[in-house]
Design a protein around this motif. Structure first.
Motif, short mmCIF file in Angstrom:
data_model
loop_
_atom_site.label_atom_id
_atom_site.label_comp_id
_atom_site.label_asym_id
_atom_site.label_seq_id
_atom_site.Cartn_x
_atom_site.Cartn_y
_atom_site.Cartn_z
N SER A 210 -44.03 41.68 12.37
CA SER A 210 -45.20 41.50 13.25
C SER A 210 -44.85 40.61 14.44
O SER A 210 -45.19 40.92 15.59
CB SER A 210 -46.36 40.89 12.45
N PHE A 213 -42.53 42.35 16.87
CA PHE A 213 -43.23 43.32 17.71
C PHE A 213 -43.94 42.61 18.86
O PHE A 213 -43.87 43.07 20.01
CB PHE A 213 -44.25 44.11 16.88
N HIS A 246 -53.38 44.76 24.65
CA HIS A 246 -52.50 45.48 23.73
C HIS A 246 -53.17 45.69 22.37
O HIS A 246 -52.48 45.97 21.38
CB HIS A 246 -51.21 44.70 23.53
N GLU A 249 -52.38 49.05 20.21
CA GLU A 249 -51.03 49.17 19.67
C GLU A 249 -50.71 48.05 18.68
O GLU A 249 -49.99 48.27 17.69
CB GLU A 249 -49.98 49.22 20.79
N LEU A 250 -51.27 46.85 18.91
CA LEU A 250 -51.09 45.77 17.94
C LEU A 250 -51.72 46.13 16.61
O LEU A 250 -51.12 45.94 15.55
CB LEU A 250 -51.72 44.47 18.47
N ALA A 252 -52.31 49.14 15.43
CA ALA A 252 -51.57 50.22 14.79
C ALA A 252 -50.27 49.73 14.15
O ALA A 252 -49.95 50.08 13.01
CB ALA A 252 -51.28 51.32 15.82
N HIS A 253 -49.53 48.91 14.87
CA HIS A 253 -48.23 48.47 14.35
C HIS A 253 -48.37 47.47 13.21
O HIS A 253 -47.69 47.59 12.18
CB HIS A 253 -47.39 47.87 15.48
N LEU A 254 -49.24 46.47 13.36
CA LEU A 254 -49.38 45.48 12.29
C LEU A 254 -49.99 46.10 11.04
O LEU A 254 -49.67 45.70 9.93
CB LEU A 254 -50.20 44.27 12.76
N LYS A 255 -50.82 47.12 11.22
CA LYS A 255 -51.35 47.84 10.07
C LYS A 255 -50.22 48.59 9.36
O LYS A 255 -50.16 48.64 8.14
CB LYS A 255 -52.45 48.81 10.51
N SER A 256 -49.29 49.15 10.14
CA SER A 256 -48.15 49.86 9.55
C SER A 256 -47.22 48.91 8.80
O SER A 256 -46.46 49.33 7.92
CB SER A 256 -47.38 50.62 10.63
N PHE A 257 -47.28 47.62 9.14
CA PHE A 257 -46.47 46.62 8.44
C PHE A 257 -47.13 46.12 7.16
O PHE A 257 -46.55 45.33 6.43
CB PHE A 257 -46.18 45.43 9.36
#
Length: 286
Positions: A210, A213, A246, A249-250, A252-257
């Protein structure tokens, strides 16, 4: 109007006197192992040790561990090479210590105690006389149980002995053209986990991914605090509105982590926010 030049000159002379005191503190230490993270403080310390004692009498000890991002370890190696210092990378063992992973308020003591034992083992195996580390006088203002481990293990703190502050260290680093002079402050990833929450490799990896990113988006001073399903993002106040640009995208990415909810701390980045008393929150809700 009173000129500021005399004040600037006095400040310059004060730092130079501390620098000379630092060199005088290091000079009689013989052969030293430097506990080296590649941060602002330990980089200046390693630079001066090599300068004063000679590279053949200095060894940078780098601990590799899940509590430190791999990028930080690689940067430490790169800086040690740049400073012409020999170095050794040792796999730290704090994740095998339940006194650390159970995450008590004294977790830093247990982590540092074990790491310094490994540093002493390395020092004795290579014929080195002393171990030095990069604490400075400003560190006395924060809750740092690791300080007790430094004292107990007989490890020396030359920057502290020379009365150097963090600002002094950055200014000296700038004048010595060290690449870390403006490097953001960094604490181990375990400091993002509230006391009492068991520290696991998976949690540390969530936090590391996180923060990496966010840094990739251009944010320099970042913390992602772990609260179970919630990631609480801290950035500098000047960057808070930029974070919102952001948001998608934040999320989406932190959820994917592995996080479910992503929160932005409106108070902004500050050191030791997990040490803040709960009473402040309790008063707000009362």
């Amino acid at each position: 109007m009173t000129s500021s030049r005399p004040l600037l000159y006095l400040a310059y002379m004060d730092i130079q006197m501390k620098y000379e005191k630092l060199k005088g503190t290091i000079c009689p230490l013989g052969r030293v192992v430097v506990a080296f993270s590649g941060g602002v403080d330990s980089t200046l310390l390693l630079k001066v040790c090599v300068e004063v004692l000679g590279k053949e009498n200095v060894l940078a000890f780098i601990g590799s561990s899940p509590v430190h991002p791999e990028r930080e370890t690689q940067e430490a190696i790169k800086i040690a090479k740049r400073l012409r210092s020999d170095y050794v990378v040792v796999k730290a063992t704090e994740m095998e210590n339940r006194n650390f992973t159970s995450n008590p308020r004294e977790r830093c003591y247990h982590c540092k105690s074990g790491l310094l034992d490994q540093a002493w083992y390395t020092a004795q195996g290579h014929g080195f006389d002393n171990i030095v580390e990069g604490s400075n006088v400003d560190d006395e203002d924060d809750f740092r149980p690791g300080r007790r481990a430094v004292d107990e293990k007989g490890v020396l703190s030359p920057l502290r002995a020379a009365s150097l502050t963090k600002d002094d260290i950055r200014e000296l680093s700038r004048s010595l053209h060290l690449p870390t002079h403006n490097k953001p402050s960094f604490a181990c990833l375990a400091s993002r986990v509230p006391y009492g929450t068991v520290i696991t490799r998976d949690i540390l990896k969530q936090i590391e991914l996180s923060e990496e990113f966010l840094k990739g988006l251009g944010f320099k001073q970042v913390r992602v605090r772990y609260h179970g399903d919630v990631a609480r993002i801290e950035v500098e106040n000047k960057d808070i509105t930029t974070v919102m640009r952001h948001a998608d995208e934040l999320y989406a990415h932190l959820k994917s982590f592995g996080f479910t909810y992503i929160a932005l701390d409106l108070k902004g980045y500050r050191t030791g926010s997990l040490n803040e008393p709960k009473s402040e929150v309790e008063k707000m809700g009362s």
